[in-house]
Design an enzyme around this catalytic site. Structure first.
Site, PDB file in Angstrom:
ATOM      1  N   SER A 148     -10.776  -6.010   8.554  1.00 20.72           N
ATOM      2  CA  SER A 148     -11.987  -5.600   7.841  1.00 20.72           C
ATOM      3  C   SER A 148     -12.526  -6.811   7.107  1.00 20.72           C
ATOM      4  O   SER A 148     -11.750  -7.602   6.566  1.00 20.72           O
ATOM      5  CB  SER A 148     -11.697  -4.483   6.840  1.00 20.72           C
ATOM      6  OG  SER A 148     -11.571  -3.255   7.515  1.00 20.72           O
ATOM      7  N   GLU A 160       0.810   4.053   1.104  1.00 24.82           N
ATOM      8  CA  GLU A 160       0.372   5.044   2.090  1.00 24.82           C
ATOM      9  C   GLU A 160       1.405   6.175   2.064  1.00 24.82           C
ATOM     10  O   GLU A 160       2.591   5.923   2.133  1.00 24.82           O
ATOM     11  CB  GLU A 160       0.353   4.450   3.505  1.00 24.82           C
ATOM     12  CG  GLU A 160      -0.203   3.032   3.613  1.00 24.82           C
ATOM     13  CD  GLU A 160      -1.680   2.996   3.951  1.00 24.82           C
ATOM     14  OE1 GLU A 160      -2.300   4.069   3.975  1.00 24.82           O
ATOM     15  OE2 GLU A 160      -2.205   1.886   4.168  1.00 24.82           O
ATOM     16  N   ARG A 175       0.844  -1.194   0.000  1.00 27.27           N
ATOM     17  CA  ARG A 175       0.000   0.000   0.000  1.00 27.27           C
ATOM     18  C   ARG A 175       0.879   1.244   0.000  1.00 27.27           C
ATOM     19  O   ARG A 175       1.699   1.411   0.898  1.00 27.27           O
ATOM     20  CB  ARG A 175      -0.889   0.008   1.231  1.00 27.27           C
ATOM     21  CG  ARG A 175      -1.645  -1.323   1.350  1.00 27.27           C
ATOM     22  CD  ARG A 175      -3.022  -1.130   1.812  1.00 27.27           C
ATOM     23  NE  ARG A 175      -3.759  -2.383   1.710  1.00 27.27           N
ATOM     24  CZ  ARG A 175      -4.946  -2.562   2.222  1.00 27.27           C
ATOM     25  NH1 ARG A 175      -5.529  -1.602   2.883  1.00 27.27           N
ATOM     26  NH2 ARG A 175      -5.565  -3.717   2.066  1.00 27.27           N
ATOM     27  N   ARG A 192       1.223   2.898  12.727  1.00 29.34           N
ATOM     28  CA  ARG A 192       0.349   1.750  12.495  1.00 29.34           C
ATOM     29  C   ARG A 192       0.259   1.332  11.028  1.00 29.34           C
ATOM     30  O   ARG A 192      -0.496   0.427  10.683  1.00 29.34           O
ATOM     31  CB  ARG A 192      -1.045   2.050  13.023  1.00 29.34           C
ATOM     32  CG  ARG A 192      -1.630   3.306  12.411  1.00 29.34           C
ATOM     33  CD  ARG A 192      -3.056   3.532  12.806  1.00 29.34           C
ATOM     34  NE  ARG A 192      -3.184   3.790  14.230  1.00 29.34           N
ATOM     35  CZ  ARG A 192      -4.345   3.889  14.863  1.00 29.34           C
ATOM     36  NH1 ARG A 192      -5.475   3.695  14.198  1.00 29.34           N
ATOM     37  NH2 ARG A 192      -4.407   4.162  16.141  1.00 29.34           N
ATOM     38  N   HIS A 193       0.967   2.037  10.154  1.00 29.72           N
ATOM     39  CA  HIS A 193       0.938   1.678   8.733  1.00 29.72           C
ATOM     40  C   HIS A 193       2.327   1.306   8.227  1.00 29.72           C
ATOM     41  O   HIS A 193       3.314   1.930   8.594  1.00 29.72           O
ATOM     42  CB  HIS A 193       0.424   2.852   7.889  1.00 29.72           C
ATOM     43  CG  HIS A 193      -1.028   3.118   8.059  1.00 29.72           C
ATOM     44  ND1 HIS A 193      -1.505   4.103   8.877  1.00 29.72           N
ATOM     45  CD2 HIS A 193      -2.110   2.506   7.514  1.00 29.72           C
ATOM     46  CE1 HIS A 193      -2.832   4.090   8.835  1.00 29.72           C
ATOM     47  NE2 HIS A 193      -3.229   3.124   8.024  1.00 29.72           N
ATOM     48  N   ARG A 253      -0.189  -5.794  12.887  1.00 29.19           N
ATOM     49  CA  ARG A 253      -1.060  -5.153  13.899  1.00 29.19           C
ATOM     50  C   ARG A 253      -1.467  -6.144  14.987  1.00 29.19           C
ATOM     51  O   ARG A 253      -1.610  -5.778  16.147  1.00 29.19           O
ATOM     52  CB  ARG A 253      -2.289  -4.543  13.238  1.00 29.19           C
ATOM     53  CG  ARG A 253      -1.950  -3.306  12.435  1.00 29.19           C
ATOM     54  CD  ARG A 253      -3.182  -2.516  12.102  1.00 29.19           C
ATOM     55  NE  ARG A 253      -2.851  -1.436  11.179  1.00 29.19           N
ATOM     56  CZ  ARG A 253      -3.743  -0.623  10.652  1.00 29.19           C
ATOM     57  NH1 ARG A 253      -5.020  -0.766  10.952  1.00 29.19           N
ATOM     58  NH2 ARG A 253      -3.367   0.333   9.838  1.00 29.19           N
ATOM     59  N   GLU A 259      -7.754  -0.660  14.519  1.00 26.22           N
ATOM     60  CA  GLU A 259      -8.412  -1.671  13.671  1.00 26.22           C
ATOM     61  C   GLU A 259      -7.445  -2.802  13.335  1.00 26.22           C
ATOM     62  O   GLU A 259      -6.314  -2.572  12.943  1.00 26.22           O
ATOM     63  CB  GLU A 259      -8.861  -0.989  12.367  1.00 26.22           C
ATOM     64  CG  GLU A 259      -9.471  -1.954  11.370  1.00 26.22           C
ATOM     65  CD  GLU A 259      -9.601  -1.339   9.964  1.00 26.22           C
ATOM     66  OE1 GLU A 259     -10.007  -0.161   9.841  1.00 26.22           O
ATOM     67  OE2 GLU A 259      -9.305  -2.059   8.989  1.00 26.22           O
TER      68      GLU A 259
HETATM   69  P1  ATP Z   1      -6.599   1.701   8.111  1.00 23.08           P
HETATM   70  O1  ATP Z   1      -7.940   2.347   7.972  1.00 23.08           O
HETATM   71  O2  ATP Z   1      -6.214   1.427   9.523  1.00 23.08           O
HETATM   72  O3  ATP Z   1      -5.526   2.383   7.326  1.00 23.08           O
HETATM   73  P2  ATP Z   1      -7.620  -0.059   6.124  1.00 23.08           P
HETATM   74  O4  ATP Z   1      -9.060  -0.054   6.500  1.00 23.08           O
HETATM   75  O5  ATP Z   1      -7.162   0.801   4.999  1.00 23.08           O
HETATM   76  O6  ATP Z   1      -6.731   0.259   7.417  1.00 23.08           O
HETATM   77  P3  ATP Z   1      -8.025  -2.689   5.083  1.00 23.08           P
HETATM   78  O7  ATP Z   1      -7.990  -2.413   3.635  1.00 23.08           O
HETATM   79  O8  ATP Z   1      -9.328  -2.818   5.757  1.00 23.08           O
HETATM   80  O9  ATP Z   1      -7.157  -1.546   5.837  1.00 23.08           O
HETATM   81  O10 ATP Z   1      -7.079  -3.951   5.375  1.00 23.08           O
HETATM   82  C1  ATP Z   1      -7.408  -4.974   6.302  1.00 23.08           C
HETATM   83  C2  ATP Z   1      -6.400  -5.013   7.434  1.00 23.08           C
HETATM   84  O11 ATP Z   1      -5.057  -5.071   6.909  1.00 23.08           O
HETATM   85  C3  ATP Z   1      -6.405  -3.780   8.313  1.00 23.08           C
HETATM   86  O12 ATP Z   1      -7.408  -3.847   9.281  1.00 23.08           O
HETATM   87  C4  ATP Z   1      -5.018  -3.825   8.907  1.00 23.08           C
HETATM   88  O13 ATP Z   1      -4.939  -4.756   9.986  1.00 23.08           O
HETATM   89  C5  ATP Z   1      -4.181  -4.363   7.770  1.00 23.08           C
HETATM   90  N1  ATP Z   1      -3.547  -3.260   7.035  1.00 23.08           N
HETATM   91  C6  ATP Z   1      -4.074  -2.572   6.015  1.00 23.08           C
HETATM   92  N2  ATP Z   1      -3.239  -1.631   5.560  1.00 23.08           N
HETATM   93  C7  ATP Z   1      -2.135  -1.726   6.323  1.00 23.08           C
HETATM   94  C8  ATP Z   1      -0.896  -1.022   6.353  1.00 23.08           C
HETATM   95  N3  ATP Z   1      -0.629  -0.046   5.490  1.00 23.08           N
HETATM   96  N4  ATP Z   1       0.018  -1.386   7.287  1.00 23.08           N
HETATM   97  C9  ATP Z   1      -0.244  -2.386   8.145  1.00 23.08           C
HETATM   98  N5  ATP Z   1      -1.374  -3.087   8.168  1.00 23.08           N
HETATM   99  C10 ATP Z   1      -2.329  -2.766   7.275  1.00 23.08           C
HETATM  100 MG    MG Z   2     -10.336  -1.536   6.991  1.00 23.08          MG
END
Ligand code: ATP
Ligand code: MG
Length: 434
Positions: free
Chosen positions: A360, A213, A211, A219-220, A408, A357
């Site tokens: 999902s 980001e 990702r 946390r990311h 996480r 979180e």
């Molecule tokens: P957040 O809102 O916290 O950025 P997200 O809703 O974008 O997360 P999802 O697409 O729902 O993330 O991904 C499912 C799970 O994968 C998340 O709940 C998280 O545990 C993990 N995850 C997602 N993106 C990341 C990231 N960039 N770094 C670490 N863990 C991640």
């Molecule tokens: Mg999510």
């Protein structure tokens, strides 16, 4: 090759060959001690300068800290030694010398910043508290795999180089794929769903997600490990049950097999497996509870995403792992099914640790027409996803699943401040090497 005796297996009365890192040298004059460390623990080697071979004693005393030594000799009882035994050496060999200057101190006596630690991860993981995190991560993933097998799931592996992205909101990393542009996959979502219509029915994958980001947060990561589950003939509630089973399975495996590591981290007393029956609260109830805490400046309304302070306020209020269900359809991805009785509410859910979180998930849209419509509504070109949607024309049963971030999970399990502590070589905005 490895016929040595591990430090903690050395029995008095036996002769043994021990190999490991020189943790410390204690020179008391006529007598000196070398403390060797291997993956099991530490052991003392006694050097009696006047009585032992000079060259051997010199080899031992000249070795720099963190060099790899191999020592053969008799194991004897010694009350004063840290483990109650010591080795009286007959030979000492330097297997791999270490420079006298180390970029960081593996004994942990001198603190190092996170960047120095990550730049020198090999030395950093020699610290018991860091090694413990990765032993626990390994045990947690073993627990996850075992629990998936109990749920009758098949482990799959799906491509990480893909033609299209799926998770709107976070950006994609492009890569050049011969003459074409491709992307690093953000999630195995579509591939695991494709296997629902296959004879496998119930699948899981533990693999990387990418990702782009933009911001560094605690946390990311830009490359994370996702634990993914998908099951045919399941609804959101079934998927939540499975989610609870897997998370508890990870905690149980750690509780059963990592007593020493938890001790090292000072967590042995407090470590508990989360109780079954995580509370399930609706998004609407979540908004009310957050608003009631007064922790967020503006009153949250239907359709708002939960900000970090909002999540934290709710987490504190709930105080344990919990699910948030019944999200507005508009803020959940297109592949999540809306509720049959109210299309503005989705079957999507998040599983939360009080801090953040973790998961999902939701029931998926398995009806071809609705799925194609969803793509259009989300501004995505359904044709680009033909490889996916077409399979929904040939018998795709109702199904549900979720994705859980492994880092996480470990971060919250061990109360680590920063997600980078839960991954060996984090990828973030600044960090691409090592
Ligand atoms: P957040 O809102 O916290 O950025 P997200 O809703 O974008 O997360 P999802 O697409 O729902 O993330 O991904 C499912 C799970 O994968 C998340 O709940 C998280 O545990 C993990 N995850 C997602 N993106 C990341 C990231 N960039 N770094 C670490 N863990 C991640
Ligand atoms: Mg999510």
């Amino acid at each position: 090759m490895d016929d040595r005796t591990l430090a903690t297996d050395a029995q008095p009365g036996e002769s043994a060959t021990i190999a490991g890192w020189l943790h410390e040298t204690r020179d008391l004059g006529g007598i000196a001690f070398l403390i060797l460390r291997d993956r099991s623990g530490k052991i003392q080697v006694k050097l009696e300068k006047d009585e032992m071979d000079d060259a051997m004693v010199e080899t031992g005393l000249d070795a720099h800290r963190e060099s790899v030594l191999q020592v053969s000799g008799a194991v004897e009882d010694e009350e004063r030694a840290p483990t109650g035994v010591e080795v009286v050496p007959e030979s000492i060999e330097v297997v791999a010398a270490a420079d006298p200057e180390l970029p960081l101190d593996p004994s942990g006596k001198v603190d190092a910043g996170l960047d120095t630690r990550l730049d020198n991860r090999t030395l950093d993981v020699r610290k018991p508290a860091v090694k413990a995190v990765f032993e626990i991560r390994s045990a947690a993933l073993a627990g996850v795999r075992a629990s998936f097998r109990d749920l009758d799931c098949t482990e799959i592996t799906t491509p990480k180089i893909v033609a299209t992205g799926t998770e709107g909101g976070t950006e994609l990393f492009p890569v050049s794929y011969f003459a074409q542009e491709a992307y690093m996959n953000q999630s195995p979502q579509l591939f695991k769903q494709l296997m629902i219509g296959s004879g496998l029915e119930r699948v899981f994958e533990i693999g990387p997600i990418f990702r782009a980001e933009e911001h560094n947060t605690p946390r990311h990561l830009n490359e994370a490990t996702s634990i993914d589950f998908e099951s045919a003939f399941a609804d959101a509630s079934d998927a939540m049950d499975a989610c609870e089973t897997i998370v508890r399975g990870a905690y149980e495996a750690v509780a059963e097999t990592c007593e020493a590591e938890l001790e090292t981290l000072g967590l042995a007393e407090d470590f508990t497996v989360p109780e079954a029956g995580f509370p399930r609260i609706t998004y609407e109830e979540a908004l009310d509870r957050i608003n009631a805490t007064g922790a967020v400046d503006e009153t949250l309304e239907w359709g708002d995403d939960l900000s970090t302070p909002a999540e934290e306020a709710l987490g504190e209020d709930v105080g344990e792992h919990y699910f948030i269900t019944d999200w507005p359809s508009e803020i959940k991805p297109f592949y999540i099914k809306d509720r049959d009785d109210d299309a503005t509410v989705s079957t999507g859910f998040d599983m939360m640790h009080p801090r953040l979180e973790l998961v999902s998930g939701g029931q998926r849209e398995h009806r071809f027409d609705h799925l194609v419509e969803g793509f259009e509504q989300q501004g995505l070109d359904p044709e680009a996803f033909d490889y996916y949607t077409q399979m929904f024309r040939y018998g795709m049963p109702p199904h549900a699943g979720w994705g859980l971030g492994a880092e996480r999970l470990v971060m919250t399990m061990l109360d680590l401040d920063n997600i980078r502590e839960a991954v060996l070589f984090p990828r973030d905005r600044q960090r691409l090497s090592p």
